[in-house]
Write a protein that holds these residues in place. Structure first.
Motif, PDB file in Angstrom:
ATOM      1  N   GLU A   1       0.841  -1.195   0.000  1.00 42.96           N
ATOM      2  CA  GLU A   1       0.000   0.000   0.000  1.00 42.96           C
ATOM      3  C   GLU A   1       0.875   1.244   0.000  1.00 42.96           C
ATOM      4  O   GLU A   1       1.612   1.518   0.950  1.00 42.96           O
ATOM      5  N   VAL A   2       0.764   2.027  -1.066  1.00 42.09           N
ATOM      6  CA  VAL A   2       1.539   3.255  -1.195  1.00 42.09           C
ATOM      7  C   VAL A   2       0.950   4.367  -0.343  1.00 42.09           C
ATOM      8  O   VAL A   2       1.665   5.128   0.314  1.00 42.09           O
ATOM      9  N   GLY A   3      -0.380   4.470  -0.329  1.00 41.11           N
ATOM     10  CA  GLY A   3      -1.018   5.514   0.473  1.00 41.11           C
ATOM     11  C   GLY A   3      -2.529   5.444   0.356  1.00 41.11           C
ATOM     12  O   GLY A   3      -3.079   4.757  -0.519  1.00 41.11           O
ATOM     13  N   ARG A   4      -3.193   6.154   1.269  1.00 43.36           N
ATOM     14  CA  ARG A   4      -4.654   6.225   1.234  1.00 43.36           C
ATOM     15  C   ARG A   4      -5.102   7.514   1.912  1.00 43.36           C
ATOM     16  O   ARG A   4      -4.386   8.108   2.713  1.00 43.36           O
ATOM     17  N   SER A   5      -6.322   7.921   1.595  1.00 46.43           N
ATOM     18  CA  SER A   5      -6.937   9.084   2.233  1.00 46.43           C
ATOM     19  C   SER A   5      -8.436   8.844   2.284  1.00 46.43           C
ATOM     20  O   SER A   5      -9.040   8.456   1.285  1.00 46.43           O
ATOM     21  N   VAL A   6      -9.036   9.078   3.454  1.00 44.35           N
ATOM     22  CA  VAL A   6     -10.471   8.895   3.634  1.00 44.35           C
ATOM     23  C   VAL A   6     -11.029  10.119   4.340  1.00 44.35           C
ATOM     24  O   VAL A   6     -10.535  10.516   5.400  1.00 44.35           O
TER      25      VAL A   6
END
Length: 217
Positions: free
Chosen positions: A181-186
């Protein structure tokens, strides 16, 4: 004999053209009125968990205006989507019954070639004004530059519940079949709010898989 050959050749060309016509889809629509509306849009450029995917579902009662353009190309491995919409909730009654449902608009776009997914959702909305634009592309021999990714722009004013998220994973799994997983935003909000967000996720490598490792957030 030559005339029969020419006729046969024309028929072959027509049938070949009709067989590939479904590889490209373009739809422009303007829907407006007062009442109850239920809408679903589904598109994909490849089978299974590869290529580009889009799923949108809209439903609710009241006053609505929706202008949408949708373009999908299997050969170019691209999806372009734009929407300008205004929803205002109130119950409506007709001889067929009473419709009483607050608006919901759920949109998910996944790019398996780039390992990227973007989600935009509004539920229990009494009022929703939004402008959405999403472009997603994967590798294709027809593209000038094979640089797969998603580019998304959201602008909304809402009375209700909102959810916007993105997720970026490495399309190539490790030795255990896991995707880094490189990145996430919620982003989750409830009440009266406005959202303005721009997202760009890109990668120039591609892979395929038989397991859905890129779920909607």
């Amino acid at each position: 004999m030559n005339r029969l050959c020419c006729v046969a050749l024309v028929l072959v060309l027509i049938l070949a053209g009709s067989g590939t016509a479904a590889n490209y889809v373009f739809e422009r629509s303007v829907i407006q009125g007062v009442g109850y509306r239920s809408h679903e849009l589904v598109g994909q450029t490849a089978q299974g968990y590869s290529g580009q995917k889009i799923v949108e579902r809209i439903s609710g009662s009241g006053n609505f205006y929706d202008r949408t353009e949708f373009e999908l190309s299997v050969n170019h491995n691209t999806i372009n989507y734009t929407q300008e919409a205004n929803f205002e909730y109130f119950p409506v009654s007709y001889q067929t019954g009473t419709y009483d449902k607050k608006w919901q608009d759920r949109l998910c776009v996944a790019n398996y070639d780039a390992g990227a997914v973007v989600t935009e959702q509004y539920t229990h909305a009494e009022s929703l004004m939004k402008n959405t634009e999403i472009k997603t592309a994967g590798d294709s021999y027809l593209n000038e530059v094979n640089n797969s990714g998603i580019e998304a722009s959201f602008n909304a004013n809402v009375i209700g519940v909102g959810h916007i998220g993105w997720l970026s994973k490495d399309p190539n799994p490790d030795s255990k079949g896991r995707h880094f997983e490189v990145g996430r935003s919620v982003e989750d909000v409830t009440g009266v709010f406005s959202i303005e967000k721009y997202i760009k996720l890109s990668k120039n490598e591609s892979t395929t898989s038989t397991i859905d490792w890129l779920p909607c957030l």
